[in-house]
Design a protein around this motif. Sequence first.
Motif, PDB file in Angstrom:
ATOM      1  N   ALA A 127       0.828  -1.206   0.000  1.00  0.00           N
ATOM      2  CA  ALA A 127       0.000   0.000   0.000  1.00  0.00           C
ATOM      3  C   ALA A 127       0.862   1.255   0.000  1.00  0.00           C
ATOM      4  O   ALA A 127       0.568   2.229  -0.707  1.00  0.00           O
ATOM      5  N   ARG A 128       1.929   1.244   0.790  1.00  0.00           N
ATOM      6  CA  ARG A 128       2.823   2.415   0.838  1.00  0.00           C
ATOM      7  C   ARG A 128       3.497   2.639  -0.512  1.00  0.00           C
ATOM      8  O   ARG A 128       3.665   3.780  -0.964  1.00  0.00           O
ATOM      9  N   ARG A 129       3.897   1.554  -1.167  1.00  0.00           N
ATOM     10  CA  ARG A 129       4.560   1.696  -2.465  1.00  0.00           C
ATOM     11  C   ARG A 129       3.579   2.202  -3.529  1.00  0.00           C
ATOM     12  O   ARG A 129       3.952   2.999  -4.391  1.00  0.00           O
ATOM     13  N   LEU A 130       2.335   1.728  -3.466  1.00  0.00           N
ATOM     14  CA  LEU A 130       1.334   2.211  -4.414  1.00  0.00           C
ATOM     15  C   LEU A 130       1.107   3.708  -4.234  1.00  0.00           C
ATOM     16  O   LEU A 130       1.042   4.457  -5.211  1.00  0.00           O
ATOM     17  N   PHE A 131       0.991   4.148  -2.998  1.00  0.00           N
ATOM     18  CA  PHE A 131       0.772   5.578  -2.729  1.00  0.00           C
ATOM     19  C   PHE A 131       1.974   6.391  -3.197  1.00  0.00           C
ATOM     20  O   PHE A 131       1.824   7.464  -3.797  1.00  0.00           O
ATOM     21  N   ALA A 132       3.181   5.874  -2.943  1.00  0.00           N
ATOM     22  CA  ALA A 132       4.391   6.589  -3.358  1.00  0.00           C
ATOM     23  C   ALA A 132       4.506   6.672  -4.872  1.00  0.00           C
ATOM     24  O   ALA A 132       5.085   7.624  -5.411  1.00  0.00           O
ATOM     25  N   ALA A 133       3.963   5.681  -5.585  1.00  0.00           N
ATOM     26  CA  ALA A 133       4.032   5.672  -7.048  1.00  0.00           C
ATOM     27  C   ALA A 133       2.985   6.582  -7.679  1.00  0.00           C
ATOM     28  O   ALA A 133       2.977   6.768  -8.894  1.00  0.00           O
ATOM     29  N   MET A 221      -6.622  -2.004   0.751  1.00  0.00           N
ATOM     30  CA  MET A 221      -5.550  -2.964   0.967  1.00  0.00           C
ATOM     31  C   MET A 221      -4.720  -2.524   2.157  1.00  0.00           C
ATOM     32  O   MET A 221      -4.718  -1.346   2.539  1.00  0.00           O
ATOM     33  N   GLY A 222      -4.025  -3.479   2.779  1.00  0.00           N
ATOM     34  CA  GLY A 222      -3.165  -3.159   3.907  1.00  0.00           C
ATOM     35  C   GLY A 222      -3.838  -3.446   5.244  1.00  0.00           C
ATOM     36  O   GLY A 222      -4.797  -4.221   5.338  1.00  0.00           O
ATOM     37  N   GLU A 223      -3.350  -2.799   6.277  1.00  0.00           N
ATOM     38  CA  GLU A 223      -3.878  -2.952   7.640  1.00  0.00           C
ATOM     39  C   GLU A 223      -4.876  -1.820   7.876  1.00  0.00           C
ATOM     40  O   GLU A 223      -4.502  -0.655   7.993  1.00  0.00           O
ATOM     41  N   LEU A 224      -6.162  -2.160   7.962  1.00  0.00           N
ATOM     42  CA  LEU A 224      -7.225  -1.158   7.969  1.00  0.00           C
ATOM     43  C   LEU A 224      -7.892  -0.983   9.327  1.00  0.00           C
ATOM     44  O   LEU A 224      -8.305   0.133   9.670  1.00  0.00           O
ATOM     45  N   LEU A 225      -8.042  -2.043  10.103  1.00  0.00           N
ATOM     46  CA  LEU A 225      -8.823  -1.999  11.332  1.00  0.00           C
ATOM     47  C   LEU A 225      -8.242  -0.993  12.324  1.00  0.00           C
ATOM     48  O   LEU A 225      -7.058  -1.058  12.677  1.00  0.00           O
ATOM     49  N   GLY A 226      -9.070  -0.061  12.736  1.00  0.00           N
ATOM     50  CA  GLY A 226      -8.662   0.965  13.688  1.00  0.00           C
ATOM     51  C   GLY A 226      -8.114   2.215  13.048  1.00  0.00           C
ATOM     52  O   GLY A 226      -7.953   3.235  13.719  1.00  0.00           O
ATOM     53  N   HIS A 227      -7.825   2.155  11.745  1.00  0.00           N
ATOM     54  CA  HIS A 227      -7.170   3.264  11.058  1.00  0.00           C
ATOM     55  C   HIS A 227      -8.124   3.944  10.083  1.00  0.00           C
ATOM     56  O   HIS A 227      -9.264   3.510   9.902  1.00  0.00           O
ATOM     57  N   ALA A 228      -7.668   5.030   9.434  1.00  0.00           N
ATOM     58  CA  ALA A 228      -8.582   5.815   8.604  1.00  0.00           C
ATOM     59  C   ALA A 228      -7.817   6.673   7.618  1.00  0.00           C
ATOM     60  O   ALA A 228      -6.599   6.865   7.737  1.00  0.00           O
TER      61      ALA A 228
END
Length: 347
Positions: A127-133, A221-228
């Motif tokens: 997910a981080r790489r997709l956002f960075a791209a 995608m990624g770790e979603l629970l608790g985050h936003a």
Amino acid sequence: MPRDASELARRLARDAEAVCRHYLSNGRRQGRYWMVGDVRNTPGRSMFVRLSGPEAGPGAAGHWTDAASAQHGDLLDVIRESCDLAHFRDVTDEARRFLSLPRPEPALPSDAAVRRELVPQGSAEAARRLFAASRPISRTLVETYLCNRGIISVEDAGALRFHPQCWYRPSDEDRPGTPEALPAMIAAVTDLTGRQTGAHRTWLDGATRNKADIATPRRAMGELLGHAVRFGAADKVLAVGEGIETMLSLRCAQPAMPAAAALSANHLAGLLLPATLHRLYIARDADAAGDMAFAALTERAGAVGIEALPLSPRTSDFNEDLRRFGLAGLRAALRVQFAPQDAHLLR
């Protein structure tokens, strides 16, 4: 004569399309990119190689990203993987052969020194790489899409980016011939410290400037629970809800109010709350799942001394309110739902 890997990569990038036609022959050119299935020359469109750009840095020619796996690299990686070469010396030999350059005498480092780390599909790192791209939304299809939904300006837009060709895995519900890569709005999912843990994708149609006509135009995608997905930094007051467009609509009317989109009713119910929070406004979607999420989050907030207040739309959600009643109508409806001490957060 190139004497190291970086110089070889630069020489290859100067003729990136020829490299792609030779080593990624199952792909084809599309605009400024070469599209192919993956770095091993599988037919498809999930991997794209930049054919033009600067010699180094973001957007450099020869750099590629595979939206399916989040792998990325340069043209030396293309040669290594497409030719199935195990040793870095073999990679550079093949690159020099392609460039018709003489082989140097000094030994070069092993390919382990330059091998790009592979990450699991759908992971937080992917997910981080997709956002960075991806790139900022200004003057992109994302900005047009949001404007079409009545969201004229986005405060704290850093959580949103645009990807011109984001990989999409068609499902059994999709029509035959559904593209495997489409433009998309990419949203960063972060924890309370601001660390990115996931990404949300909204695929778009360049012709209609709306969501793409595919079976599942939204996926996370990624770790979603608790985050936003977060807009603005929360301190004592925060507005939360399910959808990105819902919370952006609220931000149009209350730009000083920090907001967070949990992406679904279940994730809204499990959202982690800042320790500094005094009041929590919960934007309710007008359905059974929205009622469940509101009840669960209200109970959790009350257990730690946070006052929870509902924000109820006149229609199904606040984005529909914004489009139907306009910004003035939305602001008027919200004004009577805010605690008096927070009235200054509305324009």
